[in-house]
Design an enzyme around this catalytic site. Structure first.
Site, short mmCIF file in Angstrom:
data_model
loop_
_atom_site.label_atom_id
_atom_site.label_comp_id
_atom_site.label_asym_id
_atom_site.label_seq_id
_atom_site.Cartn_x
_atom_site.Cartn_y
_atom_site.Cartn_z
N LYS A 264 29.24 39.10 18.64
CA LYS A 264 29.86 37.78 18.79
C LYS A 264 30.03 37.56 20.30
CE LYS A 264 31.74 34.08 16.94
NZ LYS A 264 30.93 33.08 16.22
N ASP B 279 31.11 46.80 8.72
CA ASP B 279 31.81 46.96 7.44
C ASP B 279 31.51 45.76 6.55
OD1 ASP B 279 33.66 47.96 5.51
OD2 ASP B 279 35.11 46.47 6.24
C1 IPM Z 1 33.73 51.50 4.04
C2 IPM Z 1 35.11 51.16 3.50
C3 IPM Z 1 36.15 51.68 4.49
C4 IPM Z 1 35.94 50.97 5.81
C5 IPM Z 1 37.61 51.52 4.02
C6 IPM Z 1 37.84 52.21 2.69
C7 IPM Z 1 38.59 51.99 5.06
O1 IPM Z 1 35.23 49.80 3.29
O2 IPM Z 1 33.43 52.70 4.17
O3 IPM Z 1 32.97 50.59 4.31
O4 IPM Z 1 36.42 49.85 6.01
O5 IPM Z 1 35.30 51.55 6.67
MG MG Z 2 33.50 48.70 3.65
#
Ligand code: IPM
Ligand code: MG
Length: 353
Positions: free
Chosen positions: A190, A246
């Site tokens: 971004k 993520d």
């Molecule tokens: C992932 C999950 C994790 C993250 C969570 C459970 C903390 O969503 O492995 O993608 O956000 O990294």
């Molecule tokens: Mg995740």
């Protein structure tokens, strides 16, 4: 060959799917006359219950001494609904990533021709999609030390921090993957708003000089979110920061038709961790319905990378493809009325190795 595998089954459906992957790994061990040791260790909500710590030091030591870690899932609704909980299972995952130095999360997104009709996208959009998402995993807003609330509790803040070194190492990993594939790298950021993203862009531009054969494209994250849906076949390797990765990796995972099929590897300084991307799916726990294929494919990645046995990885992939083609699959991807249980799928795979 002798190899040590740490087994962190974790919470929810984690233990069930890991059990099936272990059946397959044992079948490979037998077929090739290897000698593997399997060391179970606690992580997540179950580790909090038993030790008070979601990533106990004993677990860390076991991981450090192993050649690879096979990981199930963590998470428990008990904690999701309690924002004031002092210790959370997710902290175990974040601690594990940090302590093992797992700075690159590799998620391959591939389609299975016989399952394309399960995709939420039209066949012609998703057919042939084949890319790898590389998410930075030990930095950024997940780990910014300056975080918290103001004293009166009405304001909260997190900070997104990246060093050049952190960006550079995961960028090199991404370029190396691109070199082995179609030589195209999409960097997602971004940069029109965030200072961290501008450092990402600058660092990737500098690194690109070392890989003149790789075509580099920069995409803003909002645009990337759109293009992953509109034109998933255009991507080869995508690299991005922790938080964007993520979000985008979940988006990317569903376009193929089932989240229950996608494996991942987390790679870095010490022992690598192999895990399905679907999470703990608490509603399905204990029902023998969860799809074990993502964990089995994670085991295939483990053989191909950490254990240095690409042939074994190929055999596992082939048997997974056969189970899909022959319909020996769980309810999430089965044709109506023809679902097999988690353990039946595991048994079938192991028998056919
Ligand atoms: C992932 C999950 C994790 C993250 C969570 C459970 C903390 O969503 O492995 O993608 O956000 O990294
Ligand atoms: Mg995740």
């Amino acid at each position: 060959m002798k190899k040590n595998i740490a087994v962190l089954a974790g919470d929810g459906i984690g233990p069930e799917v890991v059990e099936q992957a272990l059946k397959v790994i044992r079948a490979v061990e037998k077929k090739f006359n290897h000698e593997f040791s399997y060391t179970p260790a606690l992580v997540g909500a179950i580790a909090i219950e038993k030790t008070g710590n979601p990533y106990p030091d004993e677990t860390h030591q076991i991981c450090m001494k192993s050649d690879a870690v096979l990981f199930g899932a963590i998470g428990d609704p008990k904690y999701d609904n309690d924002p004031k909980a002092k210790v959370r299972p997710e902290q175990g995952l974040l601690a594990m990533r940090k302590k093992l130095g797992l700075y690159g999360n590799v998620r391959p997104v591939t389609t299975f021709p016989s399952l394309i009709h399960k995709s939420p996208l039209r066949r012609e959009l998703v057919e042939g999609a084949d890319f790898i998402m590389i998410r930075e995993l030990t930095g950024g807003i997940y780990y910014g030390e300056i975080r918290g609330r103001t004293e009166d509790g009405t304001k909260a803040f997190d900070t997104n921090v990246y060093s050049k070194e952190e960006i550079s190492r995961v960028t090199h990993m991404a370029f190396e993957y691109a070199m082995k594939r179609r030589k195209k790298l999409t960097a997602v950021d971004k940069a029109n708003v965030l200072a961290t993203s501008r450092l990402w862009r600058e660092t990737i531009q500098e690194t690109a000089v070392e890989y003149p054969e790789v075509e580099v494209e920069f995409l803003l994250v909002d645009n990337a979110a759109m293009q992953i849906i509109q034109c998933p076949t255009k991507f080869d390797v995508i690299v991005t920061e922790n938080m964007f990765g993520d979000i985008l990796s979940d988006e990317a995972s569903v376009i193929t038709g089932s989240m229950g099929l996608l494996p991942s590897a987390s790679i870095g300084t010490y022992t690598s961790v192999y895990e399905p991307i679907h999470g703990s799916y608490p509603q399905g726990a204990g029902k023998n319905i969860a799809n074990p294929l993502a964990t089995v494919l994670s085991a295939a990645m483990m053989f191909e990378s950490s254990l240095g046995m690409p042939d074994a990885g190929k055999i596992i992939r082939d048997v997974v493809t056969r189970s899909i083609n022959e319909g020996i699959v769980t309810i999430d991807i089965a044709e109506t009325g023809k679902a097999y249980s988690t353990s039946d799928v595991g048994d079938w795979l192991a028998k056919n190795i």
